[in-house]
Design a protein around this motif. Structure first.
Motif, PDB file in Angstrom:
ATOM      1  N   GLU A   4       0.837  -1.191   0.000  1.00 14.27           N
ATOM      2  CA  GLU A   4       0.000   0.000   0.000  1.00 14.27           C
ATOM      3  C   GLU A   4       0.877   1.248   0.000  1.00 14.27           C
ATOM      4  O   GLU A   4       1.759   1.410   0.847  1.00 14.27           O
ATOM      5  N   ILE A   5       0.682   2.104  -0.964  1.00 16.35           N
ATOM      6  CA  ILE A   5       1.459   3.322  -1.084  1.00 16.35           C
ATOM      7  C   ILE A   5       0.808   4.421  -0.251  1.00 16.35           C
ATOM      8  O   ILE A   5      -0.391   4.650  -0.340  1.00 16.35           O
ATOM      9  N   LYS A   6       1.612   5.089   0.567  1.00 15.70           N
ATOM     10  CA  LYS A   6       1.087   6.127   1.451  1.00 15.70           C
ATOM     11  C   LYS A   6       0.679   7.354   0.641  1.00 15.70           C
ATOM     12  O   LYS A   6       1.460   7.883  -0.150  1.00 15.70           O
ATOM     13  N   LYS A   7      -0.555   7.779   0.833  1.00 18.80           N
ATOM     14  CA  LYS A   7      -1.049   8.989   0.182  1.00 18.80           C
ATOM     15  C   LYS A   7      -1.065  10.147   1.178  1.00 18.80           C
ATOM     16  O   LYS A   7      -1.204   9.945   2.384  1.00 18.80           O
ATOM     17  N   PHE A   8      -0.935  11.341   0.649  1.00 14.27           N
ATOM     18  CA  PHE A   8      -0.959  12.541   1.463  1.00 14.27           C
ATOM     19  C   PHE A   8      -2.207  13.359   1.138  1.00 14.27           C
ATOM     20  O   PHE A   8      -2.682  13.346  -0.002  1.00 14.27           O
ATOM     21  N   PRO A   9      -2.737  14.076   2.137  1.00 12.16           N
ATOM     22  CA  PRO A   9      -3.951  14.878   1.899  1.00 12.16           C
ATOM     23  C   PRO A   9      -3.669  16.104   1.042  1.00 12.16           C
ATOM     24  O   PRO A   9      -2.567  16.662   1.082  1.00 12.16           O
ATOM     25  N   ARG A  10      -4.647  16.525   0.283  1.00  4.21           N
ATOM     26  CA  ARG A  10      -4.538  17.762  -0.476  1.00  4.21           C
ATOM     27  C   ARG A  10      -4.787  18.929   0.478  1.00  4.21           C
ATOM     28  O   ARG A  10      -5.395  18.770   1.542  1.00  4.21           O
ATOM     29  N   TRP A  11      -4.333  20.103   0.099  1.00  2.00           N
ATOM     30  CA  TRP A  11      -4.292  21.240   1.027  1.00  2.00           C
ATOM     31  C   TRP A  11      -5.656  21.644   1.570  1.00  2.00           C
ATOM     32  O   TRP A  11      -5.751  22.205   2.657  1.00  2.00           O
ATOM     33  N   VAL A  88       5.200  17.048   4.228  1.00  2.00           N
ATOM     34  CA  VAL A  88       5.790  16.622   2.959  1.00  2.00           C
ATOM     35  C   VAL A  88       7.216  17.148   2.811  1.00  2.00           C
ATOM     36  O   VAL A  88       8.064  16.501   2.203  1.00  2.00           O
ATOM     37  N   ASN A  89       7.499  18.298   3.427  1.00  2.00           N
ATOM     38  CA  ASN A  89       8.750  18.990   3.143  1.00  2.00           C
ATOM     39  C   ASN A  89       9.796  18.972   4.252  1.00  2.00           C
ATOM     40  O   ASN A  89      10.952  19.297   3.996  1.00  2.00           O
ATOM     41  N   ILE A  90       9.407  18.627   5.484  1.00  2.00           N
ATOM     42  CA  ILE A  90      10.399  18.540   6.546  1.00  2.00           C
ATOM     43  C   ILE A  90      10.188  17.260   7.350  1.00  2.00           C
ATOM     44  O   ILE A  90       9.145  16.613   7.246  1.00  2.00           O
ATOM     45  N   GLY A 279      -6.389  11.346  -2.038  1.00  2.00           N
ATOM     46  CA  GLY A 279      -5.095  11.942  -1.750  1.00  2.00           C
ATOM     47  C   GLY A 279      -4.128  11.790  -2.903  1.00  2.00           C
ATOM     48  O   GLY A 279      -4.445  11.229  -3.951  1.00  2.00           O
ATOM     49  N   TYR A 280      -2.915  12.284  -2.711  1.00  2.00           N
ATOM     50  CA  TYR A 280      -1.913  12.232  -3.780  1.00  2.00           C
ATOM     51  C   TYR A 280      -0.603  11.671  -3.246  1.00  2.00           C
ATOM     52  O   TYR A 280      -0.369  11.611  -2.029  1.00  2.00           O
ATOM     53  N   ILE A 281       0.243  11.249  -4.153  1.00  2.00           N
ATOM     54  CA  ILE A 281       1.578  10.735  -3.793  1.00  2.00           C
ATOM     55  C   ILE A 281       2.597  11.789  -4.182  1.00  2.00           C
ATOM     56  O   ILE A 281       2.800  12.064  -5.370  1.00  2.00           O
ATOM     57  N   PRO A 282       3.216  12.446  -3.191  1.00  2.00           N
ATOM     58  CA  PRO A 282       4.155  13.541  -3.494  1.00  2.00           C
ATOM     59  C   PRO A 282       5.457  13.020  -4.100  1.00  2.00           C
ATOM     60  O   PRO A 282       5.842  11.868  -3.889  1.00  2.00           O
ATOM     61  N   LYS A 283       6.101  13.871  -4.859  1.00  2.00           N
ATOM     62  CA  LYS A 283       7.412  13.542  -5.437  1.00  2.00           C
ATOM     63  C   LYS A 283       8.481  14.121  -4.529  1.00  2.00           C
ATOM     64  O   LYS A 283       8.783  15.308  -4.570  1.00  2.00           O
ATOM     65  N   PHE A 284       9.018  13.274  -3.668  1.00  2.00           N
ATOM     66  CA  PHE A 284      10.038  13.736  -2.737  1.00  2.00           C
ATOM     67  C   PHE A 284      11.349  13.947  -3.469  1.00  2.00           C
ATOM     68  O   PHE A 284      11.724  13.201  -4.366  1.00  2.00           O
TER      69      PHE A 284
END
Length: 285
Positions: A4-11, A88-90, A279-284
């Motif tokens: 299962e790929i972790k999804k992140f919430p939209r803003w 997502v960023n820190i 949700g979406y999968i961010p590009k780290f």
């Protein structure tokens, strides 16, 4: 076996989830506001509920619902968006970092949502004022217009400092505590990332929110509902409230808990489901 790929919430997920939750819990919030501004002999949650329905009708419990929704769409969207952007960023594995980000996001969100919060408090409390003194706002946007027209634009931000402080504390108790509780429950190996875990973590967060924010919530409500010139500032409001005894800062705690816990639970259940399906999968980097 699929991974299962972790999804992140939209803003905007947090704002939509909070706005949905408030549609259910608004009557409890209204009763809480009435108890916080009540003077004289103590009155119970049930008594205040019955008094409102008896004197104004059942629909009076939804006075100010438009302002409540508008407040969540400004205030909660801002605080959730800031927190989710940081995730997502820190590195957010440390609870101290979670609390710091939540405090900053909540404080900014509290300021952004202050105008809607002021109109919300006034709409909810209008029925307690003599009819010839009522503001009679038709809805949230009419309230904003009337405040600007009759009292000036700066008046919209009356109590914004208290609202920001409360929002910062609330966001720590709600989002950061929820995030940490969920993390610890999953790490225990006894829970999976499902509704049961979301329910348990949000219940813990709801209790934390109530304990941490009640004194600031009382002060914010009194400042926003005050007539112009009634209080010189938050310090005078603190002094005035303290004359009623230390428990005055915890007026409405029971309805606050009754409102905060289900509100937090509903918010995060909806938030997590929205994240799961949309949700979406961010590009780290």
């Amino acid at each position: 076996m699929s991974i299962e790929i972790k999804k992140f919430p939209r803003w905007y997920f947090g704002g939509l989830a909070a706005a949905s939750a408030v549609c259910v819990t608004h009557p409890l919030d209204l009763v809480k506001v009435h108890l916080q501004t009540h003077k004289g002999e103590p009155i119970t949650l049930r008594q205040m509920f019955v008094t409102i329905v008896k004197n104004e009708g059942f629909l009076a419990l939804y006075n100010g619902i438009s302002a409540s929704i508008f407040r969540q769409l400004t205030y909660s969207t801002t605080r959730f968006a800031i927190y989710d952007y940081a995730k997502v960023n820190i590195d957010m594995t440390n609870f101290t970092t979670k609390m710091a980000v939540a405090a900053v996001g909540g404080a900014i969100g509290g300021w952004v949502g202050a105008p809607a919060d002021l109109v919300n408090v006034r709409l909810q409390n209008d029925m307690r004022i003599p009819k010839d003194q009522r503001r009679n706002y038709k809805h949230a946007f009419d309230g904003l217009y009337q405040v600007i027209k009759t009292e000036g634009l700066p008046r919209l931000f009356t109590g914004s400092s208290t609202a920001s402080m409360r929002a910062g504390v609330l966001t720590v108790g709600q989002i950061a505590v929820y995030d940490q509780s969920k993390f610890l429950l999953l790490r225990s190996g006894m829970f999976q990332d499902n509704v049961v875990t979301h329910l348990a973590a949000s219940f813990i967060a709801g209790i934390a929110v109530t304990i941490m924010t009640q004194p600031l919530d009382v002060l914010k409500t009194r400042l926003m509902n005050a007539k112009e010139g009634e209080f010189a500032g938050i310090t005078q409001c603190v002094v005035y409230t303290s004359k009623e005894g230390p428990l005055a800062f915890y007026k409405g705690t029971i309805p606050a808990a009754v409102r905060n816990i289900p509100n937090t639970v509903i918010t995060f259940i909806i938030y997590e489901q929205m994240t799961k399906y949309f949700g979406y999968i961010p590009k780290f980097k």
